[in-house]
Design a protein around this motif. Structure first.
Motif: not given
Length: 360
Positions: A221, A224, A226
């Motif tokens: 991730p 994204e 993260q």
């Protein structure tokens, strides 16, 4: 006539009383102000004598000194104002950075702590001959300053911690300087004085092939937001390098691949009653770390991945006559649907008493 005299006498008496009470109240007010003043900390706002109430410099900036430039050994410090006389634009960019704030506070507390020359070295020779390269420590490829001088200047303050393994690291061997990833002269990133807006953008400047892997359908991730590259890697050097790419990877933050993966995937660590040897050896036996077009970052689709070690023939009790694939004339029922994990669900390990086949 007597009434007029009586009124004058009363008026005089009242004015005398008001004067007395006013004097008393003024005295009480002044006494209260003096008491309040004594209870407050000392300031230099109402005193003729200057008082130094500046905060002490942070420990890192308190040790800052004029950097040593081997190419201008006889140069002398000239001070920040002399630098700004020519480098006003650089000063404007530098103003709101962490280094500027820390060095300016330290300089106000101790005038011997330099600002510009803490990183760029003494500037007298550069001021006399601005076009001669190397008379000031520069942090660009064409500045005339050797990369070793650039990195050693940064490590004067930033030695220790993650930088302990810089010498001999893959980045150091390939001739990278601190300024290839960091830009302390401008505030492009939230933290770390990165050259780009984020750590991931900075790393992808060189590692474009790795960045492209995160665009695959199964990926970490990172796009994204993260996680970032430094969650798994230490860009300043690896803790260990045993030469086996399956057990260790470049610039790893831990001793082995598995220890890095277990930082987030603790449920896969075990210990298990029934262990899967490839899993215990290295997560890279089955997974690719950045991105994959297969499910769950697998290097190959199931069952092809499992068949690298486990022959599909003789599955389910030695049925040698069957072809062992889902496309043959007599496909094994266990292979229909191409999913070994349908039955062998706990492939990373099992604690069930009846789980040597990782069924439970």
């Amino acid at each position: 006539m007597d009434l007029r005299r009586l009124g004058v006498v009363l008026a005089a008496a009242l004015s005398s009383c008001a004067l007395v009470f006013g004097t008393l109240s003024t005295g009480l007010a002044q006494q209260q102000r003096s008491d309040i003043a004594k209870s407050l900390p000392a300031t230099n706002l109402s005193s003729d004598k200057p008082q130094n109430n500046l905060p002490a410099p942070a420990p890192g900036f308190a040790r800052a000194r004029v950097a040593h430039n081997p190419q201008a050994a006889d140069a002398k410090p000239v001070g920040e104002k002399t630098c700004i006389a020519c480098h006003q634009l650089e000063s404007d960019h530098f103003t709101h950075t962490l280094h500027a704030l820390g060095l300016h506070v330290a300089n106000r507390s101790d005038p011997d702590i330099p600002v510009c020359e803490a990183c760029h070295g003494p500037g007298s020779a550069h001021a006399q001959s601005p076009t001669t390269k190397g008379l000031i420590i520069g942090y660009t490829k064409n500045s005339g300053t050797p990369i070793e001088t650039q990195t050693s200047t940064c490590l004067t303050c930033h030695a220790g911690g993650p930088r302990d393994h810089w010498t001999g690291s893959v980045h150091q061997r390939n001739g990278l300087s601190c300024s290839d990833c960091h830009n302390p002269m401008s505030k492009f990133s939230i933290e770390g004085s990165m050259a780009k807006q984020s750590i991931n953008d900075t790393c992808s400047t060189c590692h474009k092939d790795i960045r492209a892997q995160f665009n695959r359908r199964s990926h970490m991730p990172l796009p994204e937001g993260q996680m970032s590259c430094d969650d798994c890697h230490n860009p300043h050097g690896a803790l260990t390098n045993n030469g086996n790419p399956m057990l260790n990877f470049p610039l790893s933050k831990t001793n082995t691949v598995n220890e890095t993966c277990w930082q987030c995937h603790a449920e896969k660590r075990g210990p298990f009653l029934w262990e899967h040897p490839p899993v215990r050896e290295s997560c890279l036996n089955c997974h690719t770390p950045h991105g994959s077009n297969q499910n769950t970052l697998l290097t190959l689709p199931v069952p092809a991945l499992c068949q690298q070690c486990h022959a599909s023939s003789a599955h389910a009790g030695g049925l040698q006559t069957r072809q062992g694939t889902a496309n043959g004339s007599r496909p094994e029922p266990q292979m229909i649907g191409r999913g070994c994990l349908t039955c062998h669900a706990n492939i990373h390990g099992s604690n069930a008493p009846s789980g040597p086949r990782f069924h439970e």
